[in-house]
Design an enzyme around this catalytic site. Structure first.
Site, PDB file in Angstrom:
ATOM      1  N   SER A 181       0.806  -1.273   0.104  1.00 44.04           N
ATOM      2  CA  SER A 181       0.049  -0.011   0.002  1.00 44.04           C
ATOM      3  C   SER A 181       0.864   1.151   0.180  1.00 44.04           C
ATOM      4  O   SER A 181       1.728   1.302  -0.731  1.00 44.04           O
ATOM      5  CB  SER A 181      -0.869  -0.049   1.273  1.00 44.04           C
ATOM      6  OG  SER A 181      -1.955   1.035   1.161  1.00 44.04           O
ATOM      7  N   ASP A 242      -8.405  -5.436  -6.344  1.00 41.32           N
ATOM      8  CA  ASP A 242      -7.950  -4.324  -5.558  1.00 41.32           C
ATOM      9  C   ASP A 242      -7.899  -2.788  -6.463  1.00 41.32           C
ATOM     10  O   ASP A 242      -7.373  -2.910  -7.476  1.00 41.32           O
ATOM     11  CB  ASP A 242      -6.670  -4.606  -5.088  1.00 41.32           C
ATOM     12  CG  ASP A 242      -6.048  -3.507  -4.291  1.00 41.32           C
ATOM     13  OD1 ASP A 242      -6.531  -2.562  -3.989  1.00 41.32           O
ATOM     14  OD2 ASP A 242      -4.755  -3.366  -3.944  1.00 41.32           O
ATOM     15  N   HIS A 298      -7.465  -5.346  -0.903  1.00 42.53           N
ATOM     16  CA  HIS A 298      -6.122  -4.746  -1.047  1.00 42.53           C
ATOM     17  C   HIS A 298      -5.266  -5.444  -0.034  1.00 42.53           C
ATOM     18  O   HIS A 298      -3.707  -5.231  -0.376  1.00 42.53           O
ATOM     19  CB  HIS A 298      -6.479  -3.255  -0.360  1.00 42.53           C
ATOM     20  CG  HIS A 298      -5.338  -2.580  -0.307  1.00 42.53           C
ATOM     21  ND1 HIS A 298      -4.463  -2.313  -1.491  1.00 42.53           N
ATOM     22  CD2 HIS A 298      -4.817  -1.711   0.525  1.00 42.53           C
ATOM     23  CE1 HIS A 298      -3.534  -1.277  -1.143  1.00 42.53           C
ATOM     24  NE2 HIS A 298      -3.733  -0.924  -0.130  1.00 42.53           N
TER      25      HIS A 298
END
Length: 311
Positions: A181, A242, A298
């Site tokens: 991320s 995602d 994610h």
């Protein structure tokens, strides 16, 4: 050679790199499914990226639960961050992989999407105190928020990596930068910093999970020219639906480097050649817009590893 001298050498070395030629458009290569044996090679790095969500005290002592237990021989040497203004990070050496590992903490899916949609989304030239103008002209631009976050940890991480390389120089280790991320974005900026400062014999590798777009076309071309040329030197892993990796949008001038490996709904891992491959087997084609994305994808799992600290 005196180790103090070598540390100083690393801390002051800037390797000038010539101008990057304009990219030539080439026909897309075929998308190939990654073998299960190759997929398994990423598992240690998945745990390293997940461990970055743990507090510095835990990573400094390597007592972060399952993620630390998965890489039991790892030797941490530095850690930092407060988890709020500055993401957690750590540095250490893994003798099994013979690599110095650098890992950055990510953030939760809703927070990363907010960051990708605020005022810091503007593209800005790289900080010349970290990325010298002789190597990085103003045409190479990155996400302003990512650049500001990276600047807060760049110097201590650089010195920690240099010291780790010196401490294990007899083994000639590589440097592997990992993150998920926001952590994947910060780690990419680290990788670019390292490849432009360390000598050629220090191999720089990158493994990022759920990486948002970080920079413009010139930045993506720089990464392609200096990180993706070695075998698996640059891998960005995207998971199913995602939406984070399709942000910020290409219409804003953002471009992903090459090196995508996409996890399909079937859990097969496919190599996606080129920058922002539009195939439905790759993230840009699988998630054409945020509305069809699933934020639940994610955090993973990435071959069984769900990102987050479980200490």
């Amino acid at each position: 050679m005196d180790r103090l001298f070598v540390t100083f050498f690393f801390a002051t070395l800037f390797r000038l790199i010539g101008a990057i030629p304009s990219p030539v458009l080439e026909e897309r290569q075929a998308i190939k499914t990654v073998s299960s044996s190759t997929v398994s090679l990423f598992k240690p790095y998945s745990h390293f990226a997940s461990a970055a969500y743990c507090k510095p005290a835990a990573t400094r002592n390597w007592t972060c639960g399952t993620n630390c237990e998965a890489n039991p021989g790892f030797q941490p040497s530095a850690s930092g961050g407060d988890g709020t203004d500055t993401q957690y990070w750590y540095v250490g050496y893994d003798p099994t992989l013979n690599t110095v590992v650098v890992a950055h903490q990510g953030t939760n899916p809703s927070s990363i999407l907010s960051l990708l949609d605020d005022a810091d989304i503007l593209l800005t030239p790289l900080d010349s105190t970290i990325f010298p103008k002789a190597v990085f002209p103003d045409t190479i631009q990155v996400h302003q928020g990512f650049a500001e976050d990276h600047a807060r940890t760049a110097v201590p991480i650089f010195y920690a990596v240099a010291n780790a390389l010196v401490a294990h120089m007899d083994s000639s280790p590589s440097v592997t930068v990992v993150g998920h991320s926001l952590g994947a974005a910060l780690s990419l900026l680290d990788a670019v910093m390292f490849v432009s400062h360390f000598p050629d014999w220090v191999e720089i590798k990158y493994v990022g999970y759920g990486l948002p777009r970080v920079g413009n076309q010139a930045f993506a071309d720089y990464v392609d020219a200096h990180l993706t040329t070695s075998d698996n030197g640059f891998v960005r892993i995207t998971n199913k639906k995602d939406p984070v990796p399709i942000n910020p949008g290409m219409f804003l001038g953002y471009v992903h480097p090459s090196g995508e490996v996409h996890i399909e709904e079937s859990n097969a891992w496919d190599e996606c050649p080129g920058q922002d491959n539009p195939s439905s087997l790759c993230i840009v084609g699988a998630v054409p817009n945020d509305f069809v994305g699933d934020l639940g994808d994610h955090d993973g799992p990435y071959d069984g590893v769900t990102m987050g600290c479980d200490d």
